[in-house]
Design an enzyme around this catalytic site. Structure first.
Site, PDB file in Angstrom:
ATOM      1  N   HIS A 159       0.815  -1.215   0.000  1.00  0.00           N
ATOM      2  CA  HIS A 159       0.000   0.000   0.000  1.00  0.00           C
ATOM      3  C   HIS A 159       0.852   1.270   0.000  1.00  0.00           C
ATOM      4  O   HIS A 159       0.362   2.347  -0.292  1.00  0.00           O
ATOM      5  CB  HIS A 159      -0.988   0.001   1.177  1.00  0.00           C
ATOM      6  CG  HIS A 159      -0.383   0.249   2.523  1.00  0.00           C
ATOM      7  ND1 HIS A 159      -0.108  -0.754   3.434  1.00  0.00           N
ATOM      8  CD2 HIS A 159      -0.013   1.395   3.131  1.00  0.00           C
ATOM      9  CE1 HIS A 159       0.397  -0.230   4.529  1.00  0.00           C
ATOM     10  NE2 HIS A 159       0.465   1.075   4.369  1.00  0.00           N
ATOM     11  N   ASP A 189      -0.082  -7.680   1.442  1.00  0.00           N
ATOM     12  CA  ASP A 189       0.327  -6.274   1.486  1.00  0.00           C
ATOM     13  C   ASP A 189       1.846  -6.136   1.495  1.00  0.00           C
ATOM     14  O   ASP A 189       2.406  -5.320   2.224  1.00  0.00           O
ATOM     15  CB  ASP A 189      -0.280  -5.570   2.709  1.00  0.00           C
ATOM     16  CG  ASP A 189      -0.143  -4.051   2.637  1.00  0.00           C
ATOM     17  OD1 ASP A 189      -0.022  -3.526   1.515  1.00  0.00           O
ATOM     18  OD2 ASP A 189      -0.135  -3.396   3.698  1.00  0.00           O
ATOM     19  N   ASN A 262       5.419   4.586   9.072  1.00  0.00           N
ATOM     20  CA  ASN A 262       6.193   3.422   9.487  1.00  0.00           C
ATOM     21  C   ASN A 262       5.904   2.203   8.614  1.00  0.00           C
ATOM     22  O   ASN A 262       6.614   1.197   8.702  1.00  0.00           O
ATOM     23  CB  ASN A 262       5.894   3.045  10.944  1.00  0.00           C
ATOM     24  CG  ASN A 262       6.781   3.760  11.937  1.00  0.00           C
ATOM     25  OD1 ASN A 262       6.328   4.654  12.641  1.00  0.00           O
ATOM     26  ND2 ASN A 262       8.036   3.377  11.999  1.00  0.00           N
ATOM     27  N   SER A 263       4.869   2.265   7.797  1.00  0.00           N
ATOM     28  CA  SER A 263       4.488   1.119   6.977  1.00  0.00           C
ATOM     29  C   SER A 263       5.661   0.629   6.138  1.00  0.00           C
ATOM     30  O   SER A 263       6.307   1.409   5.438  1.00  0.00           O
ATOM     31  CB  SER A 263       3.336   1.485   6.045  1.00  0.00           C
ATOM     32  OG  SER A 263       2.103   1.265   6.654  1.00  0.00           O
TER      33      SER A 263
END
Length: 523
Positions: A159, A189, A262-263
């Site tokens: 994402h 993801d 932080n993803s």
């Protein structure tokens, strides 16, 4: 007490899902890429050649902090910066009838504004019947990632880079290197990026998340709110969390503070091994409240290895429809306790059918792993390579029965459908392309002996649109390369970049007529 206002933010600002947990209603947000404006300076990172930085890490004394460990692994953690386009509205799109009447009455012309500018543009083109182009706005976002190979392979969340046109990997010293999307997997993801550099890069390795226990110390490093390399620590709060984010949920829950941006960043154990990919937070306001989730390395390593080797994720296929085993069902079937996955239907001509699995069977053990609950089975099957023989222990007629089944390949994992980043290149030009098959030939009237890839979509206001390309066009060559699959498109653009070319020469066929079209490589 019922809580109704918890939110979770994605990179693109959209809500990911809504989850009900007992009596608490919460929405889950992927950490996402924080929207920012950044200066686009590209330079080779000034860093010494290194090997795997977690090989000889110092021992950790939790009473004195994690400074030595962080210093060792941090060079392999990077920021991810992306730009793309998203649907939007022109600022002056709102209609004010009184103003329009004023302009019509006193000036004999409609109120100026984006809508009328587009109308005049169509009038000049002599095509009044053409619908107006959808308005698009440019987006900029940031996330996190980590290097897993000295040659430049970078792991992040899908994402973070979804729909990105340009992707840059930003190092701790501020140096920026363009990246290409090597592969992605929506269901987990995860995405794998590739960068090119003449110097070996520092990298880290995946550890064993299955060995991690609730209460173990963990360290998260990432790019919260675009601030750059930030380090936080905490413990594992829980394991095996199903937060309804997808069919393969198996998250590690942590209390190490992580926020938007932080993803895609790594979650380290105290040995400097990556045991998770930080992805999701629970939050009432979009900020950390001590409940974060990471994709376990046991799943991430499997997916990334497939993306690295082939660009696609090939998931196993068993061919059963299942439901949970309730206490009442367990009692009716003579099971000691609710466990396993109850088969409600067997797909015809599937591996399950060939192995003799029947509706009413309860699958209790899969290849030596206990199926404690229904949701365990899809994950076990998905992580099994096709053509792998496994033993299933099923409950049938008040006894255990062992069946041997050869796992097949999920239809979603056919080449071209499992996450290859072939259209990342096409999106940069404003194109979505697909391989030629019988359906595509029939839909677009393409001859049976024609070769190439078919254009299925052209983005408005893109380089391809400005050159007149449209859905149904057949791309036969790019520069001097024959095109037979969407993968070839990505390879052609990669070769063009390596040669520092500013445009690509496409041989396009339409209505059995061919012509060359020069399409600029969008910057």
């Amino acid at each position: 007490m019922r809580i109704n206002n918890w939110n979770i933010l994605r990179a693109d600002g959209r809500r990911a899902s809504t989850v009900t947990i007992t009596v608490t209603v919460a929405t889950v947000l992927t950490l996402g890429a924080l929207t920012v404006l950044t200066a686009a300076t590209v330079a080779e990172p000034a860093r010494a050649a290194q090997t795997h930085v977690a090989a000889d890490l110092p021992s950790v004394d939790v009473n004195h902090g994690f400074a030595d460990l962080v210093a060792a692994v941090k060079p392999a953690v990077v920021n991810i910066s992306t730009t793309g386009h998203a649907p939007g509205r022109p600022r002056l799109e709102r209609r004010i009838p009184e103003m329009e009447e004023f302009f019509d009455r006193f000036f004999g012309q409609p109120r100026p504004g984006p809508r009328h500018e587009r109308r005049r543009e169509r009038d000049r083109d002599g095509d009044r019947n053409r619908p107006p182009r959808p308005y698009q706005r440019k987006t900029t976002a940031v996330g996190s990632g980590f290097i897993i190979d000295a040659d430049g392979l970078v792991v992040t969340n899908y994402h973070v880079v979804e729909d990105a046109i340009d992707i840059e990997v930003v190092f701790d010293d501020g140096a920026r290197i363009p990246a290409t999307l090597k592969g992605h997997d929506k269901k987990t993801d995860l995405a794998l990026l590739e960068i090119r550099t003449d110097k070996p890069l520092p990298f880290v390795k995946f550890g064993d998340s299955d060995a991690a226990r609730v209460g173990d110390w963990v360290i998260a490093i990432g790019n919260p709110f675009g601030l750059g390399g930030s380090t936080t620590s905490g413990i594992i709060s829980a394991r095996g969390r199903d937060i309804q984010a997808g069919p393969l949920d198996d998250f590690i829950q942590i209390d190490a503070p992580i926020n938007r941006g932080n993803s895609g960043g790594p979650l380290f154990n105290t040995r400097g091994e990556v045991i998770g990919v930080n992805s999701v937070i629970y939050s009432p306001n979009g900020y950390n409240v001590g409940i974060g989730f990471a994709i376990p390395s046991s799943m991430a390593a499997n997916v990334i290895a497939q993306l690295r080797d082939s660009g696609v994720v090939r998931r196993g296929f068993l061919g059963v429809h299942i439901q949970a085993v309730s206490a009442e069902i367990a009692d009716n079937l003579g099971l000691d306790k609710p466990a396993g996955a109850l088969v409600t239907r067997v797909v015809e001509d599937s591996p399950a059918a060939a192995a003799g699995i029947e509706p009413g069977d309860v699958i209790l053990v899969y290849d030596g792993d206990t199926v404690a609950a229904m949701r365990d089975l899809p994950k076990l099957v998905a992580l099994t390579a096709d053509e792998t023989p496994v033993d299933l222990v099923v409950w049938r007629d008040d006894r255990r029965l062992t069946l041997r089944v050869t796992i097949g390949r999920s239809a979603e994992a056919a080449p071209g459908d499992g996450g290859l980043a072939e259209n990342a290149a096409g999106r940069r030009l404003g194109l979505t392309v697909a391989a030629l098959d019988d359906d595509a030939r029939a839909q677009y009237g393409i001859a049976a002996d024609a070769a190439g890839v078919v254009v299925t979509e052209v983005a408005p206001d893109s380089a391809a649109a400005r050159r007149g390309l449209r859905a149904g066009d057949l791309i036969r060559r790019i520069d001097k390369r024959a095109i037979d699959s969407p993968t070839d498109v990505a390879a052609a653009l990669k070769a063009s970049r390596a040669a520092d070319k500013k445009s690509l020469l496409l041989l396009v066929e339409r209505d059995r007529q061919t012509r060359f079209v020069v399409v600029p490589d969008a910057e």
